[in-house]
Scaffold this motif. Structure first.
Motif, PDB file in Angstrom:
ATOM      1  N   ASP A 137       0.835  -1.196   0.000  1.00 58.75           N
ATOM      2  CA  ASP A 137       0.000   0.000   0.000  1.00 58.75           C
ATOM      3  C   ASP A 137       0.872   1.249   0.000  1.00 58.75           C
ATOM      4  O   ASP A 137       0.550   2.251  -0.652  1.00 58.75           O
ATOM      5  N   GLU A 138       2.023   1.183   0.673  1.00 53.52           N
ATOM      6  CA  GLU A 138       2.932   2.337   0.734  1.00 53.52           C
ATOM      7  C   GLU A 138       3.579   2.613  -0.624  1.00 53.52           C
ATOM      8  O   GLU A 138       3.786   3.765  -0.994  1.00 53.52           O
ATOM      9  N   SER A 139       3.897   1.550  -1.373  1.00 56.34           N
ATOM     10  CA  SER A 139       4.549   1.750  -2.674  1.00 56.34           C
ATOM     11  C   SER A 139       3.604   2.364  -3.699  1.00 56.34           C
ATOM     12  O   SER A 139       4.045   2.879  -4.723  1.00 56.34           O
ATOM     13  N   LEU A 140       2.302   2.327  -3.414  1.00 54.31           N
ATOM     14  CA  LEU A 140       1.310   2.897  -4.330  1.00 54.31           C
ATOM     15  C   LEU A 140       0.933   4.332  -3.970  1.00 54.31           C
ATOM     16  O   LEU A 140       0.193   4.976  -4.716  1.00 54.31           O
ATOM     17  N   ARG A 141       1.416   4.834  -2.828  1.00 52.16           N
ATOM     18  CA  ARG A 141       1.062   6.182  -2.389  1.00 52.16           C
ATOM     19  C   ARG A 141       1.433   7.208  -3.453  1.00 52.16           C
ATOM     20  O   ARG A 141       2.477   7.101  -4.097  1.00 52.16           O
ATOM     21  N   GLY A 142       0.567   8.200  -3.610  1.00 55.47           N
ATOM     22  CA  GLY A 142       0.806   9.255  -4.586  1.00 55.47           C
ATOM     23  C   GLY A 142       0.155   8.979  -5.926  1.00 55.47           C
ATOM     24  O   GLY A 142       0.216   9.804  -6.836  1.00 55.47           O
ATOM     25  N   GLN A 143      -0.481   7.828  -6.046  1.00 50.42           N
ATOM     26  CA  GLN A 143      -1.114   7.445  -7.300  1.00 50.42           C
ATOM     27  C   GLN A 143      -2.417   6.700  -7.000  1.00 50.42           C
ATOM     28  O   GLN A 143      -2.418   5.797  -6.170  1.00 50.42           O
ATOM     29  N   PRO A 144      -3.521   7.092  -7.646  1.00 49.57           N
ATOM     30  CA  PRO A 144      -4.742   6.317  -7.415  1.00 49.57           C
ATOM     31  C   PRO A 144      -4.574   4.890  -7.930  1.00 49.57           C
ATOM     32  O   PRO A 144      -3.737   4.628  -8.798  1.00 49.57           O
ATOM     33  N   PHE A 145      -5.357   3.976  -7.366  1.00 46.02           N
ATOM     34  CA  PHE A 145      -5.285   2.598  -7.844  1.00 46.02           C
ATOM     35  C   PHE A 145      -6.636   1.917  -7.748  1.00 46.02           C
ATOM     36  O   PHE A 145      -7.538   2.370  -7.060  1.00 46.02           O
ATOM     37  N   VAL A 146      -6.740   0.834  -8.500  1.00 45.80           N
ATOM     38  CA  VAL A 146      -7.966   0.037  -8.568  1.00 45.80           C
ATOM     39  C   VAL A 146      -7.615  -1.364  -8.094  1.00 45.80           C
ATOM     40  O   VAL A 146      -6.546  -1.889  -8.421  1.00 45.80           O
ATOM     41  N   VAL A 147      -8.507  -1.979  -7.315  1.00 47.57           N
ATOM     42  CA  VAL A 147      -8.289  -3.333  -6.802  1.00 47.57           C
ATOM     43  C   VAL A 147      -9.461  -4.218  -7.203  1.00 47.57           C
ATOM     44  O   VAL A 147     -10.630  -3.826  -7.056  1.00 47.57           O
ATOM     45  N   PHE A 148      -9.126  -5.404  -7.712  1.00 50.18           N
ATOM     46  CA  PHE A 148     -10.144  -6.411  -8.018  1.00 50.18           C
ATOM     47  C   PHE A 148      -9.625  -7.765  -7.561  1.00 50.18           C
ATOM     48  O   PHE A 148      -8.508  -8.150  -7.885  1.00 50.18           O
ATOM     49  N   PHE A 149     -10.430  -8.496  -6.777  1.00 47.13           N
ATOM     50  CA  PHE A 149     -10.064  -9.824  -6.298  1.00 47.13           C
ATOM     51  C   PHE A 149     -10.623 -10.889  -7.247  1.00 47.13           C
ATOM     52  O   PHE A 149     -11.773 -10.796  -7.675  1.00 47.13           O
ATOM     53  N   GLY A 150      -9.802 -11.896  -7.549  1.00 56.17           N
ATOM     54  CA  GLY A 150     -10.263 -12.963  -8.442  1.00 56.17           C
ATOM     55  C   GLY A 150      -9.280 -14.116  -8.442  1.00 56.17           C
ATOM     56  O   GLY A 150      -8.456 -14.255  -7.538  1.00 56.17           O
ATOM     57  N   PHE A 151      -9.315 -14.929  -9.496  1.00 52.87           N
ATOM     58  CA  PHE A 151      -8.386 -16.058  -9.618  1.00 52.87           C
ATOM     59  C   PHE A 151      -8.347 -16.506 -11.066  1.00 52.87           C
ATOM     60  O   PHE A 151      -9.278 -16.262 -11.832  1.00 52.87           O
ATOM     61  N   THR A 152      -7.265 -17.145 -11.464  1.00 58.38           N
ATOM     62  CA  THR A 152      -7.045 -17.444 -12.884  1.00 58.38           C
ATOM     63  C   THR A 152      -7.960 -18.544 -13.421  1.00 58.38           C
ATOM     64  O   THR A 152      -8.169 -18.612 -14.631  1.00 58.38           O
TER      65      THR A 152
END
Length: 197
Positions: A58-73
Motif C-alpha cells: 500500500d505504501e509503494s502505491l502512495r501518490g497514485q490512485p489505484f484500482v483493486v479487483f479480487f479474483g483467480f485465474t
C-alpha cells in the motif's frame, strides 16, 4: 382495545422513524463518485508480490490512485470479463493510464503462482498487475477491503473459488473512493478514474 391500537400506532411510527434515519445515514455517509471517503473502513496495509516477483505494498502505491479487483485465474467468467472491462477503461484513459495502478489480487494462492499469473494477465492491458502472496497475506488484504472469498469443492476433487466481485477505486492516499460500476461504457469508467488524477 384502545390501548392495543395506540401501541400498534406507536410501534408503526417508531418503525417508520427508524427507516427514515437509516435512509438518511446511508445517503449522508456513502461516498459519491469522484469523492474520497477519508477515514473509510475499506482498504489498509498489504504486502504482496506481482507477476514479476516484485513486492507491492500500500505504501509503494502512495501518490497514485489505484484500482483493486479480487479474483483467480481459473475463474470462468466474472474475472476475465472484469479484467477486459478494466483494460478497455485503461485504453480509454490514453496517456493518463500511466498515472494509475490496477491490481488483480488472486484469492487462490495455492494455484496462482507468479508464473501462472504472468501468463494469465498477458491477455489484458499491460498496466494491470497480478498479485499473490501467502494465504495469510491474501486473507488480511481481503478482510481489509471488506471482501469475501471461499474455496468450493467440485466433482473429481477439484475446487473453485467464490469471491467478491467489487472493483474498488482508491485515491492517491489509499483511501476508498467508491466501487467502480463496470456496467457502463469504458469512457464513463475512465472518467470516474480520471477524476482521481
Amino acid at each position: 382495545m384502545a390501548t392495543k391500537r395506540i401501541n400498534v400506532i406507536i410501534a408503526a411510527a417508531l418503525f417508520v422513524l427508524g427507516a427514515l434515519v437509516l435512509v438518511y445515514a446511508a445517503t449522508q455517509l456513502a461516498p459519491q463518485a469522484g469523492q474520497s471517503s477519508a477515514g473509510s473502513s475499506v482498504g489498509g496495509p498489504f504486502s504482496l508480490q506481482d507477476q514479476t516477483g516484485a513486492t507491492v505494498t500500500d505504501e509503494s502505491l502512495r501518490g497514485q490512485p489505484f484500482v483493486v479487483f479480487f479474483g483467480f485465474t481459473h475463474c470462468p467468467d466474472i474475472c476475465p470479463t472484469k479484467l477486459f472491462e478494466l483494460s478497455e477503461a485503461l485504453n480509454a484513459l490514453g496517456d493518463d493510464a500511466e498515472k494509475i495502478s490496477v491490481l488483480f489480487v488472486s484469492v487462490d494462492p495455492e494455484r496462482d503462482t507468479p508464473d501462472i499469473l504472468a501468463r494469465y494477465i498477458s491477455s489484458f492491458n499491460p498496466r494491470i498487475r497480478a498479485l499473490t502472496g501467502s494465504p495469510e497475506a491474501i486473507d488480511g488484504m481481503v478482510k481489509a477491503y471488506r471482501g469475501y472469498y471461499r474455496k468450493v469443492p467440485t466433482e473429481g476433487g477439484d475446487y473453485t473459488m467464490d469471491h467478491t466481485a467489487v472493483v474498488y477505486l482508491m485515491d492517491s492516499e489509499g483511501d476508498f473512493v467508491a466501487p467502480l460500476n463496470m456496467e457502463r461504457p469504458a469512457e464513463e469508467v475512465a472518467a470516474d478514474i480520471q477524476r482521481q488524477l
